[in-house]
Design a protein around this motif. Structure first.
Motif, short mmCIF file in Angstrom:
data_model
loop_
_atom_site.label_atom_id
_atom_site.label_comp_id
_atom_site.label_asym_id
_atom_site.label_seq_id
_atom_site.Cartn_x
_atom_site.Cartn_y
_atom_site.Cartn_z
N PHE A 174 -100.95 -3.40 -41.15
CA PHE A 174 -100.17 -2.33 -41.76
C PHE A 174 -98.70 -2.53 -41.40
O PHE A 174 -98.39 -3.22 -40.43
N ARG A 175 -97.82 -1.91 -42.16
CA ARG A 175 -96.42 -1.91 -41.79
C ARG A 175 -95.79 -0.57 -42.13
O ARG A 175 -96.24 0.13 -43.02
N GLN A 176 -94.77 -0.23 -41.37
CA GLN A 176 -94.05 1.00 -41.62
C GLN A 176 -92.57 0.75 -41.40
O GLN A 176 -92.15 0.37 -40.30
N GLN A 195 -93.61 5.60 -45.66
CA GLN A 195 -94.98 5.76 -45.21
C GLN A 195 -95.56 4.42 -44.78
O GLN A 195 -95.16 3.36 -45.26
N ARG A 196 -96.52 4.50 -43.88
CA ARG A 196 -97.22 3.29 -43.48
C ARG A 196 -98.04 2.78 -44.65
O ARG A 196 -98.67 3.56 -45.38
N GLU A 197 -98.03 1.47 -44.84
CA GLU A 197 -98.78 0.88 -45.94
C GLU A 197 -99.65 -0.27 -45.44
O GLU A 197 -99.29 -0.99 -44.49
N TYR A 205 -94.97 -3.88 -37.77
CA TYR A 205 -96.26 -4.34 -38.26
C TYR A 205 -97.31 -4.04 -37.19
O TYR A 205 -97.14 -4.40 -36.02
N THR A 206 -98.40 -3.42 -37.64
CA THR A 206 -99.45 -3.00 -36.71
C THR A 206 -100.80 -3.52 -37.18
O THR A 206 -101.13 -3.43 -38.37
N TRP A 243 -106.15 0.67 -33.24
CA TRP A 243 -104.79 0.29 -33.62
C TRP A 243 -104.11 -0.43 -32.46
O TRP A 243 -104.31 -0.08 -31.29
N GLY A 259 -98.09 -2.36 -32.26
CA GLY A 259 -97.07 -2.68 -33.26
C GLY A 259 -96.09 -3.72 -32.77
O GLY A 259 -95.80 -3.83 -31.58
#
Length: 118
Positions: free
Chosen positions: A37-39, A44-46, A93-94, A108, A111
């Motif tokens: 994921f990235r924010q 918003q996180r995507e 990036y997570t 999770w 990041g």
């Protein structure tokens, strides 16, 4: 749940490449779907990419053809190869994991920052 630790972020010029790694704890890594994921600030996180197996991969439209997600179950690691980076790829990036076939991401990482300069 698994514990996730990312590495590989940093600063790169537009057009450059980075590879992110996410190491997972535990002996059941292969039973998890893995995602990146990235924010970005103010957004918003995507979900950028998700892998269940080499034949079951998802990419967001914004990264198709530039990013490649892969996993090495023997090393409990998932990778995100990022090529042709753009300033709009700048984000935290997570790495995330969810047990197959659940749909909720339950684990999770902390990041890692990716910054792409123009």
């Amino acid at each position: 749940q698994v514990q996730l630790v990312e590495s590989g972020g940093g600063l790169v010029q537009a057009g450059g490449s980075l590879r992110l790694s996410c190491a997972a704890s535990g002996r059941t890594f292969s039973t998890y779907a893995m995602g990146w994921f990235r924010q970005a600030p103010g957004k918003q996180r995507e979900l950028v990419a998700r892998i269940i197996s080499s034949g079951n991969i998802y990419y967001a439209d914004s990264v198709k053809g530039r990013f490649t997600i892969s996993r090495d179950n023997a090393k409990n690691t998932v990778y995100l190869q990022m090529n042709s980076l753009k300033p709009e790829d700048t984000a935290v990036y997570t790495c995330a994991a969810r047990p197959i076939p659940q749909i909720t991401w339950s684990s999770w990482g902390q990041g890692t920052q990716v910054t792409v300069s123009s």
